[in-house]
Design a protein around this motif. Structure first.
Motif, short mmCIF file in Angstrom:
data_model
loop_
_atom_site.label_atom_id
_atom_site.label_comp_id
_atom_site.label_asym_id
_atom_site.label_seq_id
_atom_site.Cartn_x
_atom_site.Cartn_y
_atom_site.Cartn_z
N UNK A 1 -6.47 -3.12 2.00
CA UNK A 1 -7.89 -3.24 1.68
C UNK A 1 -8.74 -3.40 2.93
N UNK A 2 -8.15 -3.94 3.99
CA UNK A 2 -8.87 -4.11 5.25
C UNK A 2 -8.77 -2.89 6.16
N UNK A 3 -7.95 -1.92 5.74
CA UNK A 3 -7.86 -0.67 6.51
C UNK A 3 -6.89 -0.70 7.66
N UNK A 4 -5.96 -1.66 7.70
CA UNK A 4 -5.11 -1.81 8.87
C UNK A 4 -3.70 -1.29 8.76
N UNK A 5 -3.32 -0.74 7.62
CA UNK A 5 -1.94 -0.27 7.43
C UNK A 5 -1.79 1.17 7.89
N UNK A 6 -0.55 1.61 8.02
CA UNK A 6 -0.27 2.98 8.46
C UNK A 6 -0.91 4.00 7.54
N UNK A 7 -0.85 3.75 6.23
CA UNK A 7 -1.42 4.72 5.29
C UNK A 7 -2.94 4.82 5.47
N UNK A 8 -3.58 3.72 5.86
CA UNK A 8 -5.03 3.77 6.11
C UNK A 8 -5.33 4.67 7.31
N UNK A 9 -4.55 4.52 8.36
CA UNK A 9 -4.75 5.33 9.57
C UNK A 9 -4.58 6.81 9.25
N UNK A 10 -3.50 7.13 8.56
CA UNK A 10 -3.23 8.54 8.25
C UNK A 10 -4.21 9.09 7.23
N UNK A 11 -4.68 8.25 6.31
CA UNK A 11 -5.67 8.70 5.35
C UNK A 11 -7.00 9.01 6.04
N UNK A 12 -7.38 8.17 7.00
CA UNK A 12 -8.61 8.47 7.75
C UNK A 12 -8.47 9.79 8.50
N UNK A 13 -7.30 10.01 9.06
CA UNK A 13 -7.04 11.27 9.77
C UNK A 13 -7.18 12.47 8.83
N UNK A 14 -6.75 12.30 7.58
CA UNK A 14 -6.79 13.38 6.59
C UNK A 14 -8.09 13.41 5.80
N UNK A 15 -9.04 12.53 6.15
CA UNK A 15 -10.31 12.42 5.43
C UNK A 15 -10.07 12.15 3.94
N UNK A 16 -9.18 11.22 3.68
CA UNK A 16 -8.83 10.82 2.32
C UNK A 16 -9.11 9.34 2.13
N UNK A 17 -9.22 8.93 0.88
CA UNK A 17 -9.48 7.53 0.56
C UNK A 17 -8.20 6.85 0.08
N UNK A 18 -8.05 5.58 0.44
CA UNK A 18 -6.95 4.76 -0.04
C UNK A 18 -7.45 3.93 -1.22
N UNK A 19 -6.82 4.11 -2.35
CA UNK A 19 -7.16 3.35 -3.55
C UNK A 19 -6.01 2.37 -3.80
N UNK A 20 -6.22 1.11 -3.47
CA UNK A 20 -5.17 0.10 -3.60
C UNK A 20 -5.31 -0.63 -4.93
N UNK A 21 -4.21 -0.69 -5.67
CA UNK A 21 -4.23 -1.22 -7.03
C UNK A 21 -3.24 -2.38 -7.16
N UNK A 22 -3.74 -3.53 -7.56
CA UNK A 22 -2.86 -4.66 -7.92
C UNK A 22 -2.48 -4.49 -9.38
N UNK A 23 -1.28 -3.98 -9.59
CA UNK A 23 -0.80 -3.79 -10.96
C UNK A 23 0.22 -4.85 -11.36
N UNK A 24 0.71 -5.60 -10.35
CA UNK A 24 1.70 -6.62 -10.69
C UNK A 24 2.11 -7.50 -9.52
N UNK A 25 1.18 -7.80 -8.62
CA UNK A 25 1.49 -8.70 -7.51
C UNK A 25 1.61 -10.12 -8.05
N UNK A 26 2.59 -10.84 -7.54
CA UNK A 26 2.87 -12.19 -8.06
C UNK A 26 1.99 -13.24 -7.41
N UNK A 27 0.69 -12.98 -7.42
CA UNK A 27 -0.29 -13.91 -6.86
C UNK A 27 -1.68 -13.44 -7.28
N UNK A 28 -2.62 -14.37 -7.44
CA UNK A 28 -4.01 -13.96 -7.71
C UNK A 28 -4.62 -13.39 -6.44
N UNK A 29 -5.14 -12.18 -6.51
CA UNK A 29 -5.71 -11.52 -5.34
C UNK A 29 -7.13 -11.08 -5.62
#
Length: 356
Positions: free
Chosen positions: A93-121
């Motif tokens: 969500x902060x844009x710091x992961x590898x997929x964020x870097x590569x998505x920016x390179x590809x002019x794509x958006x990262x849609x991050x979904x909490x579907x079952x993380x074991x913590x309130x986020x």
């Protein structure tokens, strides 16, 4: 299989073979030997069939990163603690992961979904779609109920519908969930009847001793839960993860909306295998991006009937390999749109390309 899911699956249509043929005819008129651009031509034809348009255009692009935790981590099958899942979600969500870097390179958006993380986020960019706080330990019982698996699939389908309405036309699968190679290996073993030793890899980088333990845990989970190999939803519920179920829904949703869906690595391919068993027509909408280093990925792709375009020795997940494939897919369409034909360029064709 719940009726609503059956209804959605029945709405998935075969790709348009007339459009495939029209794209093939167009490619053969371009200034090159027939088939000389290999997979670029195959991608162009597939996109034509998916959209029903000979030369389709790509709108907005998104990699959907489904995140969830796995109760089986209690068994010590990963080199990383479960807390990493929630930490990485915030990194996405902060844009710091590898997929964020590569998505920016590809002019794509990262849609991050909490579907079952074991913590309130909470995060302004996080899509909160939590079905439950992580799965149960599949080595002690079913990972989730069939209803929960169905609900997670519906999350994926509905998310694609929502994004398609916003102008997204090209999707990729991504995931985050410590322990999810264990769940994926178990799914692969049951649905393909492969020996566990051929489906289980090192995941986050475990040593030989932990690898043997991981294999034993999977064997115990399969023996305990007795999943029905002929019922992919049963296998998914008993051995899978919420993010795998969510990605299954993303794939089905893309097929429903006649959008190409780019499959990432091992975990994403486990979701693709489930989707292919639930809705065989969905395979025609899938594009395999790369072959992971993870043991069993080649078997997964073969079981689905997909051929990867890249071999990059990657094993990160997140959707990184799938995002790398975005520019290649766009290049295939640029060939269709921008390359001159023999007639327009005044270039002579070979005898087998002419009508006379």
């Amino acid at each position: 299989m719940p009726t609503s899911l059956e209804t959605m699956i029945s709405a998935i249509q075969p790709i348009n073979l007339d459009a495939v043929q029209a794209a093939s005819d167009h490619l053969d008129q371009l200034t090159k030997p027939p088939g000389s651009l290999g997979k670029l031509e195959e991608i162009a034809k597939q996109l034509a069939g998916i959209t029903g348009i000979t030369v389709p255009k790509i709108g907005k692009k998104a990699v959907i990163v489904m995140a969830a935790d796995h109760g089986v981590c209690e068994e010590g099958i990963s080199a990383f603690p479960s807390e990493v899942t929630q930490q990485m979600v915030l990194n996405f969500c902060s844009g710091g992961a590898a997929v964020n870097v590569l998505a920016r390179h590809a002019n794509a958006d990262v849609v991050c979904v909490d579907i079952g993380v074991n913590a309130p986020l909470e995060h302004p960019l996080l899509y909160s779609r939590k079905v439950r706080f992580g799965t149960a330990n599949m080595a002690k019982g079913p990972a989730m109920t069939e209803q929960e698996a169905h609900q997670a699939i519906q999350v994926g389908i509905q998310l694609v519908e929502e994004l398609a309405a916003q102008g997204y036309t090209l999707f990729a699968t991504g995931e985050m969930g410590i322990g999810n190679t264990t769940a994926s290996s178990a799914i692969l073993a049951v649905l393909t009847e492969e020996e566990i030793k051929h489906t289980v890899g090192r995941g986050t980088g475990i040593d030989d001793e932990r690898l043997q333990h991981k294999q034993a845990v999977i064997a115990r989970a399969i023996e305990l839960n007795q999943p029905d190999k002929d019922n992919a939803l049963d296998v998914l519920a008993k051995l899978g993860g919420l993010e795998i179920a969510g990605l299954t829904g993303v794939i089905l949703g893309a097929a429903l909306h006649r959008c190409p869906i780019v499959i990432d690595g091992f975990i994403s391919s486990a979701a693709a295998l489930v989707a292919s068993r639930i809705a065989p027509l969905s395979v025609s909408y899938m594009i395999a991006s790369h072959q992971s280093q993870e043991k069993g990925h080649e078997r997964l792709l073969k079981a689905i009937g997909l051929s990867p375009m890249l071999h990059m020795d990657m094993r990160l997940g997140e959707g990184t390999g799938a995002v790398l494939a975005f520019p290649i897919i766009e290049a295939a369409l640029k060939i269709m749109m921008e390359m001159a034909t023999f007639a327009s360029a005044g270039v002579s064709q070979t005898d087998n390309q002419t009508d006379s």
